[in-house]
Design a protein around this motif. Structure first.
Motif, PDB file in Angstrom:
ATOM      1  N   TYR A  93     -10.148  -0.015  -4.647  1.00 44.15           N
ATOM      2  CA  TYR A  93     -11.185  -0.028  -3.656  1.00 44.15           C
ATOM      3  C   TYR A  93     -10.512   0.089  -2.352  1.00 44.15           C
ATOM      4  O   TYR A  93     -11.103   0.930  -1.349  1.00 44.15           O
ATOM      5  CB  TYR A  93     -12.170  -1.137  -3.736  1.00 44.15           C
ATOM      6  CG  TYR A  93     -12.854  -1.114  -5.139  1.00 44.15           C
ATOM      7  CD1 TYR A  93     -13.914  -0.269  -5.629  1.00 44.15           C
ATOM      8  CD2 TYR A  93     -12.534  -2.124  -5.979  1.00 44.15           C
ATOM      9  CE1 TYR A  93     -14.366  -0.470  -6.762  1.00 44.15           C
ATOM     10  CE2 TYR A  93     -12.934  -2.268  -7.260  1.00 44.15           C
ATOM     11  CZ  TYR A  93     -13.938  -1.254  -7.608  1.00 44.15           C
ATOM     12  OH  TYR A  93     -14.523  -1.519  -8.701  1.00 44.15           O
ATOM     13  N   LEU A  94      -9.702  -0.799  -2.013  1.00 41.21           N
ATOM     14  CA  LEU A  94      -9.058  -0.914  -0.578  1.00 41.21           C
ATOM     15  C   LEU A  94      -8.427   0.593  -0.277  1.00 41.21           C
ATOM     16  O   LEU A  94      -8.625   1.120   0.866  1.00 41.21           O
ATOM     17  CB  LEU A  94      -7.964  -1.735  -0.617  1.00 41.21           C
ATOM     18  CG  LEU A  94      -8.427  -3.233  -0.122  1.00 41.21           C
ATOM     19  CD1 LEU A  94      -7.122  -4.156   0.288  1.00 41.21           C
ATOM     20  CD2 LEU A  94      -9.051  -3.051   1.180  1.00 41.21           C
ATOM     21  N   ASP A  95      -7.765   1.180  -1.265  1.00 42.57           N
ATOM     22  CA  ASP A  95      -7.165   2.477  -1.104  1.00 42.57           C
ATOM     23  C   ASP A  95      -8.214   3.657  -0.804  1.00 42.57           C
ATOM     24  O   ASP A  95      -8.222   4.088   0.086  1.00 42.57           O
ATOM     25  CB  ASP A  95      -6.645   2.961  -2.538  1.00 42.57           C
ATOM     26  CG  ASP A  95      -5.185   2.701  -2.382  1.00 42.57           C
ATOM     27  OD1 ASP A  95      -4.654   2.479  -1.267  1.00 42.57           O
ATOM     28  OD2 ASP A  95      -4.449   3.058  -3.339  1.00 42.57           O
ATOM     29  N   LYS A 107     -14.082   9.255   8.288  1.00 47.48           N
ATOM     30  CA  LYS A 107     -14.263   8.268   9.646  1.00 47.48           C
ATOM     31  C   LYS A 107     -15.473   7.486   9.167  1.00 47.48           C
ATOM     32  O   LYS A 107     -16.231   7.141  10.303  1.00 47.48           O
ATOM     33  CB  LYS A 107     -14.767   9.318  10.921  1.00 47.48           C
ATOM     34  CG  LYS A 107     -13.802  10.347  11.076  1.00 47.48           C
ATOM     35  CD  LYS A 107     -12.247  10.045  11.236  1.00 47.48           C
ATOM     36  CE  LYS A 107     -11.463  11.476  11.256  1.00 47.48           C
ATOM     37  NZ  LYS A 107     -10.012  10.917  11.109  1.00 47.48           N
ATOM     38  N   ASN A 108     -15.717   7.303   8.037  1.00 48.23           N
ATOM     39  CA  ASN A 108     -16.947   6.093   7.720  1.00 48.23           C
ATOM     40  C   ASN A 108     -16.604   5.721   6.351  1.00 48.23           C
ATOM     41  O   ASN A 108     -16.644   6.361   5.375  1.00 48.23           O
ATOM     42  CB  ASN A 108     -18.331   6.683   7.858  1.00 48.23           C
ATOM     43  CG  ASN A 108     -19.195   5.550   7.332  1.00 48.23           C
ATOM     44  OD1 ASN A 108     -19.043   4.688   6.811  1.00 48.23           O
ATOM     45  ND2 ASN A 108     -20.464   5.965   7.732  1.00 48.23           N
ATOM     46  N   PRO A 109     -16.110   4.353   6.104  1.00 50.36           N
ATOM     47  CA  PRO A 109     -15.779   3.960   4.717  1.00 50.36           C
ATOM     48  C   PRO A 109     -17.201   3.864   3.795  1.00 50.36           C
ATOM     49  O   PRO A 109     -16.697   4.033   2.623  1.00 50.36           O
ATOM     50  CB  PRO A 109     -15.084   2.527   5.120  1.00 50.36           C
ATOM     51  CG  PRO A 109     -15.791   2.090   6.419  1.00 50.36           C
ATOM     52  CD  PRO A 109     -16.138   3.367   7.166  1.00 50.36           C
ATOM     53  N   ILE A 113     -11.846   6.391   5.424  1.00 48.33           N
ATOM     54  CA  ILE A 113     -11.973   5.995   7.022  1.00 48.33           C
ATOM     55  C   ILE A 113     -11.198   7.273   7.696  1.00 48.33           C
ATOM     56  O   ILE A 113     -11.279   7.707   8.647  1.00 48.33           O
ATOM     57  CB  ILE A 113     -11.266   4.590   7.375  1.00 48.33           C
ATOM     58  CG1 ILE A 113     -12.372   3.550   6.831  1.00 48.33           C
ATOM     59  CG2 ILE A 113     -10.976   4.590   8.727  1.00 48.33           C
ATOM     60  CD1 ILE A 113     -11.534   2.089   6.960  1.00 48.33           C
ATOM     61  N   PHE A 114      -9.863   7.429   7.130  1.00 47.33           N
ATOM     62  CA  PHE A 114      -9.149   8.448   7.828  1.00 47.33           C
ATOM     63  C   PHE A 114      -9.746   9.947   7.471  1.00 47.33           C
ATOM     64  O   PHE A 114      -9.795  10.730   8.358  1.00 47.33           O
ATOM     65  CB  PHE A 114      -7.807   8.534   7.112  1.00 47.33           C
ATOM     66  CG  PHE A 114      -7.059   7.328   7.607  1.00 47.33           C
ATOM     67  CD1 PHE A 114      -7.215   6.544   8.806  1.00 47.33           C
ATOM     68  CD2 PHE A 114      -6.039   6.424   6.699  1.00 47.33           C
ATOM     69  CE1 PHE A 114      -6.786   5.177   9.181  1.00 47.33           C
ATOM     70  CE2 PHE A 114      -5.418   5.313   7.044  1.00 47.33           C
ATOM     71  CZ  PHE A 114      -5.639   4.822   8.329  1.00 47.33           C
ATOM     72  N   ALA A 163      -1.647  -1.255  -3.616  1.00 51.10           N
ATOM     73  CA  ALA A 163      -2.914  -1.882  -3.116  1.00 51.10           C
ATOM     74  C   ALA A 163      -3.950  -1.688  -4.090  1.00 51.10           C
ATOM     75  O   ALA A 163      -4.031  -0.826  -4.819  1.00 51.10           O
ATOM     76  CB  ALA A 163      -3.414  -1.300  -1.855  1.00 51.10           C
ATOM     77  N   SER A 200       0.777  -1.147  -0.115  1.00 50.28           N
ATOM     78  CA  SER A 200      -0.072   0.079  -0.116  1.00 50.28           C
ATOM     79  C   SER A 200       0.923   1.371  -0.169  1.00 50.28           C
ATOM     80  O   SER A 200       0.556   2.247  -0.601  1.00 50.28           O
ATOM     81  CB  SER A 200      -0.909  -0.127   1.194  1.00 50.28           C
ATOM     82  OG  SER A 200      -1.639   1.114   1.270  1.00 50.28           O
ATOM     83  N   TYR A 227     -11.389   2.996   0.604  1.00 49.94           N
ATOM     84  CA  TYR A 227     -11.829   2.775   1.931  1.00 49.94           C
ATOM     85  C   TYR A 227     -10.916   3.432   2.679  1.00 49.94           C
ATOM     86  O   TYR A 227     -11.500   4.139   3.757  1.00 49.94           O
ATOM     87  CB  TYR A 227     -11.966   1.312   2.230  1.00 49.94           C
ATOM     88  CG  TYR A 227     -13.030   0.359   1.686  1.00 49.94           C
ATOM     89  CD1 TYR A 227     -14.333   0.996   1.632  1.00 49.94           C
ATOM     90  CD2 TYR A 227     -12.898  -0.632   1.141  1.00 49.94           C
ATOM     91  CE1 TYR A 227     -15.422   0.626   1.200  1.00 49.94           C
ATOM     92  CE2 TYR A 227     -14.164  -1.222   0.675  1.00 49.94           C
ATOM     93  CZ  TYR A 227     -15.270  -0.872   0.654  1.00 49.94           C
ATOM     94  OH  TYR A 227     -16.486  -1.340   0.456  1.00 49.94           O
ATOM     95  N   LYS A 228      -9.689   3.125   2.601  1.00 48.34           N
ATOM     96  CA  LYS A 228      -8.591   3.909   3.413  1.00 48.34           C
ATOM     97  C   LYS A 228      -8.729   5.409   3.749  1.00 48.34           C
ATOM     98  O   LYS A 228      -8.974   5.793   4.988  1.00 48.34           O
ATOM     99  CB  LYS A 228      -7.277   3.419   3.143  1.00 48.34           C
ATOM    100  CG  LYS A 228      -6.398   3.828   4.193  1.00 48.34           C
ATOM    101  CD  LYS A 228      -4.749   3.252   3.919  1.00 48.34           C
ATOM    102  CE  LYS A 228      -4.004   4.451   2.926  1.00 48.34           C
ATOM    103  NZ  LYS A 228      -2.659   4.072   3.004  1.00 48.34           N
TER     104      LYS A 228
END
Ligand code: SF4
Ligand code: SF4
Lengths: 433, 246
Positions: free
Chosen positions: A417-419, A429-431, A425-426, A414, A409, A421-422
């Motif tokens: 989509y995972l990227d 504060k909600n993916p 979140i950061f 990575a 990552s 989400y990250k």
């Protein structure tokens, strides 16, 4: 995500496509593998040949094994030195190779003019790059484990299951292949196929063999004994009928004493539900003192036994406390592969050139870096930690793979989509916002 | 001191009915528990790819938020939130993380709570199976026996174990953020879980991620037996409704 990340992601997606396409080798293996994993996982709970199930067997020795391996990792230098000293006294020719390249060079020198090598199944040889160097030098590699003989016959290049490498070929396919290659008509039945190889290949091997290559299931540091387990008798033949027997393996094959070495070998057989009808304990070359008490090497068995112990990444991982240090405890039992969520679903595309599953991907990472691991399907791992629960020495492969995912990552490798989400979140504060 | 019901981003966004049910159970057992607005994400999905420094910053942010609301206890309804709040928060924050975190199932399984719930299935005797989510079985304090204690306490309900259960359960294939990118993993593994559902009439799970994967795979394969979220099942039992009817 970088360009490279995109490329690797597309590659994995493409691999999944191939895996799902009827008629591809990947699909054929995948279907076989799904079934094999389900059966294998169940077998661990069954009393198969013995009074206890293999899971009970593993549980009985788990604590001993963990202690044994931790002790080894913490005192690796001492064990290696002790092992080499005793082996030299016992007339082994022993080398300590600092790197894989050094091991390859020693190996080629030991091979000398010989152009053909008979080998048993050995992941270690792959790992250390011996197979690659043999290929580069046009040395004829003769596999002897029947599964590997078939894999060679079919010119099958994809990662396969180390314990039963040719198990996905059907009897009909094998008989047809034998017809094609040798022009021999065989009844498409297992016993006929085995008879064919016994009557032809076994003779050829006994006449022709000069140098053989094996790994070791374990090596006892106390008395320098190499332990090799097998079913077919191929290892017994190629380690005895040869002039020179070369053993190549990582220093992590060393264990404190002969009982530990046999325990580990037994455990490998129990976990894989193979019976290991032969276990060889090799403590030096063949030897006789029957003529006037003069010791002479090489009566019936090997004249010379060469042992190349390879360090490469191992001491570094221990001393520098690298995140995959735990992996040094690995005894290569493959227990972690059958229950692996990603392996079950993705067969030989969650794999590397070193074999199937997480362990093979970690090896690829160690030798070839993070991009190789991502291409091997690193991000197919669900972090379910089944590998950890099943490993007899409690190595958490899931955690090692997770650290690799983080490195991927950081380097922009990575999946997209995972990227995202990250980021969410950061930042938000909600993916799922 | 505030007691917080931690719904979790996935349930909050996708499974509001389940959230209501979970709240109902928790409030029945301890009315001091509350729902708060704008609860931040625990960060679970980022753990697989976030760097240690990014994660630490996030965890500290969340902990500060908890402190600002004076939170002393948390009950999570998501298996993932439970795993991360109990594993990584103490890891990153040490002594600075002082909140007692429980998963809803742990909370329900406490003796006095079970007695209070006094669950009885009013319909026909019912056999169900339970899928152990990785997030619960792998947690620092694993939640493995609790769901069994709860199910066994319910009159007229019998637990039929799957072949692979507890620590050896089959992962649904959705974990680690894999679901968003490679659904093929759950296509195979979730199906395997249903294949083991032999005598159970329904599959229960306490993880919304597992539920999402299992539900999709159930539909794709036209499987008749339902997959039900644990708290939905419990509330139907509490209300005397047939738990198998949607
Ligand atoms: S954590 Fe990853 S490597 Fe380990 S069993 Fe699960 S999917 Fe396989
Ligand atoms: S990591 Fe896998 S191969 Fe190595 S010891 Fe553990 S289960 Fe065996």
């Amino acid at each position: 995500m970088t360009e490279k990340g995109k490329e690797l992601f597309d590659k994995v997606k493409e691999n999944i496509n191939i895996l799902q396409t009827e008629g591809t080798l990947e699909k054929q293996f995948g279907d076989f593998w799904k079934l094999a994993c389900t059966i294998k996982t169940r077998q661990h709970d069954l009393q198969y040949l013995y009074d206890d199930s293999s899971r009970e067997f593993v549980d009985k020795y788990r604590e001993t094994l963990i202690k044994m391996r931790e002790d080894f990792v913490n005192h690796m230098d001492d064990y290696v030195e002790k092992c080499i000293n005793i082996m030299r006294k016992k007339n082994f020719t022993v080398y300590y190779a600092k790197t894989n390249e050094e091991a390859q060079k020693i190996f080629m020198e030991e091979l000398g003019d010989t152009k053909t090598i008979y080998k048993s199944k050995s992941n270690q040889a792959k790992d250390i790059g011996i197979i690659d160097i043999l290929k580069t030098n046009n040395i004829k590699i003769k596999e002897t484990d029947l599964g590997d003989v078939l894999v060679q016959l079919f010119k099958y290049e994809l990662p396969s299951f180390q314990v039963g490498p040719g198990a996905h070929f059907t009897e009909e396919e094998i008989a047809a292949k034998i017809k094609e290659v040798y022009d021999v008509d065989l009844e498409p039945k297992a016993h006929a196929i085995v008879d064919f190889f016994r009557n032809t290949y076994r003779k050829e091997l006994l006449n022709d063999i000069k140098v053989s290559l094996t790994s070791a299931n374990a090596i006892s540091a106390e008395d320098g004994t190499i332990v090799l387990g097998e079913n077919e008798g191929n290892i017994s033949l190629i380690t005895r009928a040869t002039e020179k027997h070369i053993v190549v393996c990582g220093i992590t094959k060393i264990v404190p004493n002969i009982l530990d070495a046999v325990l580990i070998t037994k455990l490998q057989s129990r976990i894989n539900n193979v019976s290991y009808n032969y276990i060889s304990l090799i403590s030096g070359p063949s030897n006789t003192s029957d003529i006037q008490g003069t010791s002479v090497q090489g009566m019936y068995g090997a004249k010379e036994v060469v042992v190349i112990l390879v360090d490469d990444w191992r001491t570094k991982a221990a001393k520098k406390n690298l995140f995959y240090k735990e992996f040094l405890k690995c005894i290569g039992c493959k227990s972690c592969i059958f229950p692996c969520t990603a392996s079950r679903a993705f067969g030989n595309i969650f794999a590397s050139k070193y074999g199937l599953g997480g362990i093979a991907i970690i090896r690829d990472y160690i030798h070839n870096g993070i991009e190789a691991a991502v291409e091997d399907g690193l991000f197919l791992c669900t972090s379910c930690e089944n590998c950890y629960h099943w490993c007899p020495v409690s190595i958490n492969l899931g955690e090692i793979l997770r650290k690799m995912k983080k490195e991927a990552s950081e380097k922009g490798l990575a999946p997209p989509y995972l990227d995202q989400y990250k980021e969410k979140i950061f930042k938000e504060k909600n993916p799922f916002k | 001191m505030t007691k917080l019901i931690f719904l979790g981003c996935l349930s909050k966004t996708k499974y509001q009915e389940t959230c209501k049910n979970a709240i109902k159970i928790i409030k029945t057992l301890d009315s001091e528990f509350e729902i708060l607005e704008d609860v931040p994400c625990c960060g679970a999905l980022a753990y697989h790819i976030g760097s240690d420094s990014e994660l630490k910053t996030h965890v500290e942010y969340v902990n500060d938020w908890f402190k600002s609301k004076n939170i002393s206890n948390i009950v999570t309804i998501c298996a993932g939130c439970y795993n991360y709040l109990t594993k990584y928060y103490p890891q990153f924050l040490g002594e600075d993380f002082k909140i007692e975190v429980k998963h809803l199932i742990q909370f329900m399984a406490q003796k006095e709570n079970l007695a209070k719930l006094n669950l009885k299935n009013l319909g026909k005797p019912l056999k169900v199976s339970y899928h152990d989510a990785c997030h619960l079985r792998n947690a620092e304090l694993p939640v493995i026996e609790e769901p069994r204690i709860i199910l066994e306490s319910i009159e007229n309900v019998e637990l039929k174990e799957l072949d692979n259960n507890k620590k050896n359960s089959i992962c649904c294939g959705a974990g680690g953020g894999v679901y968003s990118v490679f659904k093929e993993n759950s296509d195979h593994n979730s199906k395997l879980i249903f294949d083991q559902l032999k005598r159970g009439k329904a599959l229960l799970t306490a993880c919304p991620f597992c539920y999402t994967a299992l539900y999709r795979v159930r539909n794709d394969n036209q499987i008749k037996k339902p997959v039900i979220k644990f708290e939905d099942f419990i509330v139907k039992i509490m209300e005397g409704v047939d738990p198998l009817v949607d």
